[in-house]
Scaffold this active site. Structure first.
Site, PDB file in Angstrom:
ATOM      1  N   ARG A   9       0.787  -1.222   0.000  1.00  0.00           N
ATOM      2  CA  ARG A   9       0.000   0.000   0.000  1.00  0.00           C
ATOM      3  C   ARG A   9       0.825   1.282   0.000  1.00  0.00           C
ATOM      4  O   ARG A   9       0.507   2.227  -0.723  1.00  0.00           O
ATOM      5  CB  ARG A   9      -0.978   0.007   1.186  1.00  0.00           C
ATOM      6  N   SER A  57     -13.164 -12.215  -1.704  1.00  0.00           N
ATOM      7  CA  SER A  57     -12.444 -11.065  -2.226  1.00  0.00           C
ATOM      8  C   SER A  57     -10.950 -11.359  -2.260  1.00  0.00           C
ATOM      9  O   SER A  57     -10.419 -12.000  -1.354  1.00  0.00           O
ATOM     10  CB  SER A  57     -12.737  -9.875  -1.310  1.00  0.00           C
TER      11      SER A  57
END
Lengths: 408, 408, 408, 408
Positions: free
Chosen positions: B98, B181
């Site tokens: 990230r 997911s």
């Protein structure tokens, strides 16, 4: 140190401690009490009694005890509550057994009026430290005799000579030097020395004694369930078992599936690195299970604190400070965290690995209502995250603003 | 927050970020810059370009970049120097990606004169925190738009409606809800949600996408050698490779042998527990290798300090504080320890496990002369251990003497 | 959050909380229960009762309680066992009072069937966090109302207007803005804001309310003796006193001698720095005394562990996590260490400083026999130090040898 | 250990080290090199030269050096960056000087071809450990001779006899035993032993040598400003000064105002407790100043990490591990945090206390805009706090909900 008058010796019945027994008698002229404990090392204890008698120990001076339950209940299980790993990988199988042996040595010394204890650990290892720190912590006036640091029997030849001169029977396979040195108890078997001394060389297959090679383990996975109460394993597949019985059963299961082998170079407390092969089948399964149980029952604040304390806790046990105020302080903190570590974990055992594949508990903190990707019926307001992030970011923004300001 | 004028969006080309793209255009009426990065997630990037063009993004506003080398060199490898594991088990594969994405978002905002960045992370997860803390740490004035926390497209139906109304093409398999997911990059693939939401239920086989099941892995072990320099992997089997190439190759090897699967319930920074399935084949191999390398090259004082700092370091990365002074401080300490973590490790890969079976290094601190069971030619004086133990025991004796005194 | 029906308000009787009281009645139309606690802030409580009655609170909804003993016994003393200092200097006087207030708010809500609690802390400070985290930890379903984060009374003028419109009496000195904001309890008085907002400017003399300026303190030192049992102060100059009485007496003594002033810039949990003037006269004396007591009664292993845990413990209290598993874990560890912290400490109080000048205890670990420069009759064998040093040096020698080897 | 041929002796010129000098010559028949360092202990060095010559040392074997700048710059200042306090209170004045002396001993050994170094520390203290660990860390093959652990001169009478027999001049006041033992350098003076051995008895006034009694200090406070750059003091009242000059000046100021006295019982590394009187006037002022500087320039994440590392860092220095990888790792982390610790601190010196009363810096992170009680023009949105609290509370709520669930 004045000469001891009566010594309690940690006696295995093997050649080395038999030599020590005789050496204590001849060197110090002192009365010897032998203490032989079953910690699950997998050897018969009665031969030790016979041998002690043969070496002139009076029957009332021969102590033989099964300590397996105490070992697992009061030492192994408390340690596993911490998920203790020394240097990230070692399950401390040898380290955790020493304080219990010392405790009984000191207690027997008290009972028999002995003023000293003796052990067969060498001057290069950690075990001497563990034995002696524990002994001194329990009796500050006890004398500890460590023959390997004192005597001149510094080669195999001299030891054999001494044994022969003193009518100590020598098993055929003990004449030569063992290809490596072994320690075993209910938690693990360790092997080190000789053929293992080059850390670049893979350990020979014959070193492994307690675990099937993963290659030879069953081709089908086996699934088991371990029940926990307040951080300790209490059942396997629904059957409530005593601590030692649980570890015994996990050893069988883990061993069969080739679980718990570790080829490891560690840092000894006395300052050098050493290489060991550890086999901890049941312990490896237990660690995975305990972690799985904590995953759903332990709060993150508690868990992160535990994680940060663990390396120090493990180091204390490794270094021999089981009976120390700081180990007890850490234990108090760890035990406090385990009140709700209760439930059941499902594990897969296959070819060298134990893997947690499911956990359930009435004490679970896992909230499907909160985490779900579906509608959560107001359990969680996503907008709260904005404020959470803003305040966590505030100091970072101030730092970034400073950088900018100073660059101008 | 005043309305943004120009937004850099982390754009995958998939349905969800395409909806976000359109929503930003319609909701805020702002110009959108798309940024699509190759971090090794294994998807083609050019379709993202086509789709962006189709959604009206001007060519000069479409950024597509291969960040794999930077990702491994500047993020993954520094983290592996620490042997970082979140909550004892998780290799932080999502967390570490990230900050790099945010870094480029902020840089592109600077280059393009954008005043905002946007991401597609939901309001329940950690990723929103990681994206935003990194962005604010790099530009205190940047606006961050997190549509999932703002919009009313809170069900699959509404999303599909919005897409249809806005001529966003919908792949057939995206109409219904995905059964779980997925996030992927060169370090790992994570799966969570839906079919994985009950932590008592084993993950279905079809969840695993990147690793062979151990049962289906080769029946013969494979041995490899990884070379290290100053804590970072630099070669496999003698072939020098770039950081991303090494991780790619280790992923192939690890994946083939079923290595690096983790079924895990973790504590999110935002306060709830969640369950994920992680596949980190190359990273799992790399951790074992790095530990093996450190075993002979890292001093115990340095190693124990590292171990004690690691949980905090891992927590910082997990929580999104990569760009923070305290992470950098810990990195400075960790990097200092790696100067001599240089040499070669030999690993066995077999049915789900990577095991270090040998290590060698010119920088080794392992001293056979000291540790040997044989004559050591004076390298170590066993009598020193007596004094060492006495002084370590002194305080324990004083404690025990106090107990006695007070009991009298 | 649905509208509250009945709210327990932390009510001081002052203008601000009276405005809150009225605002709760008018904004939410809910029944208000007032809770006014004596934590040693030095104000009469009965005026709060009269004012509550005047504002329409029913007598059975007015709770006024003297919590001083509980405050010191169950909050202040446990914290002082840890020698807790936030950021090296702050004795946490405000932080430690909040959880007790929240505990009673939640309990009174339970007793009165209220579904909400309310407090008068602003949205910029730490106190809102402390109040609310404690409340939620004790009752996960409680609603918490923080008017300062909600209402539009964002200036002094608006507040005064609201008060006037609602017939809330306004003391003359409350019309204008106070030159700074004050919080007080038995442990400390804090002042912040306004005239103190520039950290470069010295605090004006009139800020200090509880301690004599060192310059005005007596010119002669005063000596006192504090007795401890298991880590807690139990007597002053031989007179056994209750916890609150001890702290009250130490406040008088410390205040008289100008002890316990701190001019401090701290980091708030919500992300910004703030500057406060703290006066903690009794607490400062108590910390010095407790440290003196530990010096001779606490083992070094225990003490060093305590020292390493303290910053985290202090941070938890500062951040509002008193009622958290990790604070309780640390408390369990700390409390375990205090079993022998029993004895008497002699202190000198003079012109701003409390100094330990003597300590004695039956539980002392100080051994004159060991430490003496004189003949020690064999208590300590100086030759042991050689072995101790050799083994501690071993790894350093191996490191140095590596350096040499690689340089060649 | 084979006999040394040439020894570098840490030589003060006093009676004790003169006896050691002679003893080395007679006992080992080896050549002696003397090393006398000025670390700010406040004694003339030339008499040491004369005495060495008189005892037969060849001029080229006499090393006399002024190390004050190196001492402060490379040892004292780095340590103060950490705000290091051993056991919460001791500024480590003795500990920090030892590694520098050892460093020079080892370097001079290298230059002169000596194979050994010798020191005058006893076998009961910490200094022997510090000298020797440092020496071995810098030269793994060096021999270290610690005469106090070896010889039989174990009483004052024997020492005096030896001195007389060997024509070592004895100052009149050295015939009897000193009433206590003293160590001094630019950072501090420590006194211990004899009249100080009972920790219950206040230290006699005559023990204090370097600080005015607070009672005798000026009746008016003095204000000074200390300038910092990257964590180190660089100026006093605007005048840029060298490290040693700054510490010298702060010693004068602190000493004059009675600052820096500590009556302390500490835990020695060798296992026993000892009582010392420390005078660290300049260091005490410096610590307060450095903390004040950090208050506004150091980020909270960095500061809290530093606080948590400090106890270990201080323990390492106390125990003699200055030259160790883990001290260097911690130093790297600490130094990284100091990049912006730049600015000016204003201090009040009065009757025993140094108090920070103001701090200013271009690098300040203090944001009046954020913290103000006044309108903040949108710098901070109080509503963010609600989300921040909700997410911090989430796990506490889940814990509380579990308690409730299980109680039902």
């Amino acid at each position: 140190m004045s000469a001891p008058k009566k010594v309690v010796l940690a006696y295995s019945g093997g050649l080395d401690t038999s030599i020590i027994l005789k050496w204590l008698q001849t060197e110090y002229g002192c009365e010897v009490v032998t203490f032989t404990a079953d910690l699950g090392q997998g050897e018969e204890l009665e031969p030790a009694r016979e041998k002690a008698v043969m070496l002139g120990i009076r029957p009332e001076n021969i102590y033989i005890e099964d300590l397996r339950e105490e070992f697992v209940r009061d030492f192994v299980f408390p340690m596993f509550r911490a998920n203790a790993l020394y240097e990230g990988q070692y399950l401390l199988g040898t380290s955790i057994a020493r304080p219990l042996i010392s405790k009984r040595l000191v207690e027997i010394a008290q009972e028999t009026g002995a003023d000293a204890v003796a052990h067969g650990a060498t001057g290069k290892g950690n075990d001497q430290v563990r034995f002696e720190l524990a002994a001194y912590a329990l009796n500050p006036d006890i004398k500890v005799i460590a023959p390997w640091r004192e005597w001149d029997l510094t080669s195999r030849t001299r030891l054999i000579d001494f044994a022969e001169k003193n009518q100590i029977p020598i098993a055929k396979d003990k004449r030569g030097e063992a290809p490596f040195s072994v320690d075993a108890n209910l938690l693990h078997t360790s092997s080190e020395g000789k053929v293992l001394e080059d850390p670049a060389e893979a350990a020979p297959d014959y070193v492994y004694q307690r675990t099937t090679a993963p290659e030879d383990a069953p081709d089908a996975a086996e699934f088991i369930e371990i029940g926990f109460e307040r951080g300790d394993a209490v059942s396997i597949d629904g059957e409530t078992l005593s601590p030692a019985s649980i570890l015994t059963r996990l050893n069988e299961l883990g061993g069969k599936h080739g679980i718990g082998r570790l080829d490891f170079v560690e840092n000894r407390f006395v300052g050098m690195k050493s290489r060991g092969i550890y086999e901890t089948p049941g312990g490896t399964v237990l660690l995975e299970a305990h972690r799985g149980m904590e995953q759903i029952t332990l709060d993150s604040g508690a868990g992160h604190l535990k994680d940060s304390l663990m390396p120090r806790y493990a180091e204390l046990i490794y270094n021999g400070f089981w009976f120390s105020p700081e180990r007890e302080m850490l234990q108090a903190a760890i035990d406090h965290s385990q009140q709700h570590v209760t439930g059941t974990v499902r594990l897969k055992l296959y070819k060298g690995a134990a893997t947690c594949v499911g956990r359930r508990s009435d004490h679970s903190l896992y909230s499907e209502a909160h985490v779900t990707f579906e509608e959560d019926a107001g359990a969680y307001d996503q907008k709260d995250a904005a404020g959470f992030i803003q305040l966590n970011a505030l100091r970072l923004k101030l730092l970034a603003a400073r950088e900018r300001r100073l660059k101008r």
